[in-house]
Design a protein around this motif. Structure first.
Motif, PDB file in Angstrom:
ATOM      1  N   LYS A 151       0.748  -1.247   0.000  1.00  0.00           N
ATOM      2  CA  LYS A 151       0.000   0.000   0.000  1.00  0.00           C
ATOM      3  C   LYS A 151       0.782   1.304   0.000  1.00  0.00           C
ATOM      4  N   GLY A 152       1.676   1.431   0.961  1.00  0.00           N
ATOM      5  CA  GLY A 152       2.355   2.696   1.171  1.00  0.00           C
ATOM      6  C   GLY A 152       2.971   3.263  -0.100  1.00  0.00           C
ATOM      7  N   LEU A 153       3.397   2.344  -0.961  1.00  0.00           N
ATOM      8  CA  LEU A 153       4.112   2.693  -2.181  1.00  0.00           C
ATOM      9  C   LEU A 153       3.514   3.794  -3.046  1.00  0.00           C
ATOM     10  N   PHE A 154       2.214   3.763  -3.176  1.00  0.00           N
ATOM     11  CA  PHE A 154       1.591   4.680  -4.104  1.00  0.00           C
ATOM     12  C   PHE A 154       1.135   5.971  -3.435  1.00  0.00           C
ATOM     13  N   VAL A 155       1.181   6.004  -2.121  1.00  0.00           N
ATOM     14  CA  VAL A 155       0.608   7.177  -1.463  1.00  0.00           C
ATOM     15  C   VAL A 155       1.637   8.106  -0.821  1.00  0.00           C
ATOM     16  N   LYS A 156       2.852   7.610  -0.571  1.00  0.00           N
ATOM     17  CA  LYS A 156       3.815   8.386   0.212  1.00  0.00           C
ATOM     18  C   LYS A 156       4.156   9.745  -0.406  1.00  0.00           C
ATOM     19  N   GLU A 157       4.510   9.739  -1.678  1.00  0.00           N
ATOM     20  CA  GLU A 157       4.872  11.006  -2.342  1.00  0.00           C
ATOM     21  C   GLU A 157       3.688  11.965  -2.393  1.00  0.00           C
ATOM     22  N   ILE A 158       2.524  11.402  -2.550  1.00  0.00           N
ATOM     23  CA  ILE A 158       1.322  12.240  -2.605  1.00  0.00           C
ATOM     24  C   ILE A 158       1.073  12.882  -1.245  1.00  0.00           C
ATOM     25  N   GLU A 159       1.300  12.098  -0.200  1.00  0.00           N
ATOM     26  CA  GLU A 159       1.098  12.654   1.140  1.00  0.00           C
ATOM     27  C   GLU A 159       2.127  13.740   1.445  1.00  0.00           C
ATOM     28  N   GLN A 160       3.350  13.539   0.960  1.00  0.00           N
ATOM     29  CA  GLN A 160       4.370  14.587   1.147  1.00  0.00           C
ATOM     30  C   GLN A 160       3.921  15.882   0.458  1.00  0.00           C
ATOM     31  N   ALA A 161       3.373  15.757  -0.728  1.00  0.00           N
ATOM     32  CA  ALA A 161       2.903  16.939  -1.471  1.00  0.00           C
ATOM     33  C   ALA A 161       1.754  17.632  -0.730  1.00  0.00           C
ATOM     34  N   LEU A 162       0.959  16.861  -0.002  1.00  0.00           N
ATOM     35  CA  LEU A 162      -0.109  17.468   0.818  1.00  0.00           C
ATOM     36  C   LEU A 162       0.511  18.253   1.974  1.00  0.00           C
ATOM     37  N   TYR A 163       1.463  17.635   2.664  1.00  0.00           N
ATOM     38  CA  TYR A 163       2.155  18.323   3.771  1.00  0.00           C
ATOM     39  C   TYR A 163       2.795  19.617   3.292  1.00  0.00           C
ATOM     40  N   ASP A 164       3.438  19.538   2.123  1.00  0.00           N
ATOM     41  CA  ASP A 164       4.170  20.700   1.591  1.00  0.00           C
ATOM     42  C   ASP A 164       3.239  21.733   0.951  1.00  0.00           C
ATOM     43  N   LYS A 165       1.959  21.473   0.992  1.00  0.00           N
ATOM     44  CA  LYS A 165       0.950  22.358   0.399  1.00  0.00           C
ATOM     45  C   LYS A 165       1.151  22.580  -1.105  1.00  0.00           C
ATOM     46  N   VAL A 221     -18.164 -16.179  -3.591  1.00  0.00           N
ATOM     47  CA  VAL A 221     -16.983 -16.764  -4.240  1.00  0.00           C
ATOM     48  C   VAL A 221     -15.716 -16.002  -3.872  1.00  0.00           C
ATOM     49  N   CYS A 222     -15.790 -14.683  -3.904  1.00  0.00           N
ATOM     50  CA  CYS A 222     -14.588 -13.883  -3.670  1.00  0.00           C
ATOM     51  C   CYS A 222     -14.958 -12.587  -2.937  1.00  0.00           C
ATOM     52  N   VAL A 223     -14.696 -12.558  -1.650  1.00  0.00           N
ATOM     53  CA  VAL A 223     -14.941 -11.327  -0.882  1.00  0.00           C
ATOM     54  C   VAL A 223     -13.916 -10.292  -1.330  1.00  0.00           C
ATOM     55  N   PRO A 224     -14.371  -9.116  -1.753  1.00  0.00           N
ATOM     56  CA  PRO A 224     -13.428  -8.123  -2.273  1.00  0.00           C
ATOM     57  C   PRO A 224     -12.510  -7.541  -1.187  1.00  0.00           C
ATOM     58  N   ALA A 225     -11.537  -6.775  -1.634  1.00  0.00           N
ATOM     59  CA  ALA A 225     -10.664  -6.074  -0.691  1.00  0.00           C
ATOM     60  C   ALA A 225     -11.492  -5.031   0.053  1.00  0.00           C
ATOM     61  N   VAL A 226     -11.101  -4.770   1.287  1.00  0.00           N
ATOM     62  CA  VAL A 226     -11.736  -3.700   2.048  1.00  0.00           C
ATOM     63  C   VAL A 226     -11.682  -2.399   1.243  1.00  0.00           C
ATOM     64  N   GLY A 227     -12.827  -1.784   1.067  1.00  0.00           N
ATOM     65  CA  GLY A 227     -12.885  -0.510   0.343  1.00  0.00           C
ATOM     66  C   GLY A 227     -12.907  -0.631  -1.165  1.00  0.00           C
ATOM     67  N   GLN A 228     -12.890  -1.841  -1.687  1.00  0.00           N
ATOM     68  CA  GLN A 228     -12.828  -1.982  -3.148  1.00  0.00           C
ATOM     69  C   GLN A 228     -13.989  -1.256  -3.832  1.00  0.00           C
ATOM     70  N   GLY A 229     -13.658  -0.545  -4.890  1.00  0.00           N
ATOM     71  CA  GLY A 229     -14.681   0.189  -5.641  1.00  0.00           C
ATOM     72  C   GLY A 229     -14.949   1.586  -5.099  1.00  0.00           C
ATOM     73  N   ALA A 230     -14.463   1.850  -3.882  1.00  0.00           N
ATOM     74  CA  ALA A 230     -14.683   3.184  -3.293  1.00  0.00           C
ATOM     75  C   ALA A 230     -13.437   4.047  -3.460  1.00  0.00           C
ATOM     76  N   LEU A 231     -13.623   5.341  -3.369  1.00  0.00           N
ATOM     77  CA  LEU A 231     -12.515   6.290  -3.447  1.00  0.00           C
ATOM     78  C   LEU A 231     -12.357   6.992  -2.113  1.00  0.00           C
ATOM     79  N   ALA A 232     -11.139   7.380  -1.817  1.00  0.00           N
ATOM     80  CA  ALA A 232     -10.862   8.163  -0.617  1.00  0.00           C
ATOM     81  C   ALA A 232     -10.320   9.514  -1.062  1.00  0.00           C
ATOM     82  N   ILE A 233     -10.906  10.569  -0.557  1.00  0.00           N
ATOM     83  CA  ILE A 233     -10.360  11.895  -0.854  1.00  0.00           C
ATOM     84  C   ILE A 233      -9.597  12.362   0.374  1.00  0.00           C
ATOM     85  N   GLU A 234      -8.296  12.496   0.183  1.00  0.00           N
ATOM     86  CA  GLU A 234      -7.412  12.785   1.307  1.00  0.00           C
ATOM     87  C   GLU A 234      -6.985  14.240   1.264  1.00  0.00           C
ATOM     88  N   CYS A 235      -7.035  14.902   2.403  1.00  0.00           N
ATOM     89  CA  CYS A 235      -6.526  16.278   2.459  1.00  0.00           C
ATOM     90  C   CYS A 235      -5.973  16.579   3.843  1.00  0.00           C
TER      91      CYS A 235
END
Ligand SMILES: NCc1[nH]cc(CCC(=O)O)c1CC(=O)O
Length: 309
Positions: free
Chosen positions: A57-71, A190-204
């Motif tokens: 998980k962390g892989l795709f969000v770290k740089e984005i979170e830094q950009a949020l911190y840095d405004k 048959v296949c319980v999806p991943a937690v949150g699958q299909g949903a979006l999170a808007i982070e700020c």
């Protein structure tokens, strides 16, 4: 009026999701200008390594979170299922828009349904959650890792020796591919999806009250309630997306119904519980407690050990 800068990864899926959110905000009457700022993440740079090995998980969000911190950016849109259970200090999931289709889908070479795949068929996925559940039903199939974005995976199905692949319906639809490609929708039996699958999170940023007020216009109460139950459960299992954990909640009137699953990667052990209740947090806690009581922790620790090797 304030111009809102939106950070996005450069993938087709990320940009589509980001533009979808901006469009929903406009439809809800938000008159601010928006600018999309593309950000390259570590996950985008390492594409050939098994994702679960390089840190999930962390892989795709770290740089984005830094950009949020840095405004540098004001908000970012993520696939909810790629979000860690706990966010870093100062950042928050401000809004959860309406969920797309939550299901996984089977796409097979000759349009053969899952139960009719030939003995020993090769199924492509890089998700231990999907692998565990498919192997539980069909211990004879072979799971083969497949990497790359949605479009790449579909191309690999055609060009390589896979008989079928599994993808999230939501991702397929969002990148503009036709649902006609889908051989079979895999429902939660048959296949319980991943937690949150299909949903979006808007982070700020947590303290950006003006933006919270704007984003609230596209928050969806149903999705928020169900995702809250799912994520409470995930958080208590201390899972992460590398671990074979599934969770999907629905509402029946005011009641939350959460289907929660933990399995071993070989599919030989599957723990599954359906928990109901009014309070989504309580439902998440009850599901976690039930599965932990059945040995979920031991399975999770075992998988983590294997991944660390
Ligand atoms: N793990 C990759 C990923 N992250 C989000 C989606 C799209 C599904 C979603 O929006 O939940 C996908 C593709 C997939 O799982 O097939």
């Amino acid at each position: 009026m304030r111009k809102i800068i939106v950070g996005s990864r450069q993938s087709n899926l990320a940009l589509t999701q980001t533009n979808w959110v901006i469009n929903e905000l406009k439809k809800a009457g938000v008159e601010n200008d928006f600018e999309v700022k593309k950000i390259v993440t570590k996950g985008d740079r390492i594409l050939d390594v098994t994702l679960s090995k390089v840190g999930g998980k962390g892989l795709f969000v770290k740089e984005i979170e830094q950009a949020l911190y840095d405004k540098e950016i004001d908000f970012a849109v993520h696939s909810m299922k790629d979000m860690p259970a706990v966010l870093p200090d100062g950042l928050a999931i401000s809004a959860i828009p309406i969920r797309e289709d939550h299901r996984d889908a089977l796409i097979s070479k000759n349009n053969i349904n899952f139960k009719d795949l030939p003995h020993g068929a090769i199924v492509g996925t890089s998700s231990l959650r999907r692998a565990a559940q498919l192997l539980a039903e069909r211990p004879d199939i072979q799971i083969k890792w497949i990497r790359g974005n949605i479009e790449t995976r579909i191309r690999k199905l055609q060009e390589e020796d896979y008989d079928a692949i599994i993808l999230a319906v939501s991702g397929l639809k969002r990148v503009g591919l036709s649902e006609d490609l889908i051989t079979e929708y895999l429902d939660i039996d048959v296949c319980v999806p991943a937690v949150g699958q299909g949903a979006l999170a808007i982070e700020c940023r947590e303290d950006d009250q003006e933006l919270h007020n704007i984003l609230a216009k596209i928050n969806d109460a149903y999705t928020t309630k169900t995702v809250t139950a799912e994520r409470t459960y995930l958080n208590l299992l201390e899972g992460g997306c590398q671990i074979p954990i599934g969770g999907f909640a629905q509402l029946e009137d005011d009641e939350v119904i959460l289907t929660a699953l933990v399995g071993t990667p070989d599919g030989k052990t599957i723990l599954k519980e359906i928990v109901r209740g009014i309070d989504p947090v309580q439902v998440g806690k009850d599901a976690a407690e039930k599965l932990l009581g059945q040995g979920a922790k031991e399975i999770i620790e075992q998988v983590k050990e294997e991944l660390d090797k």
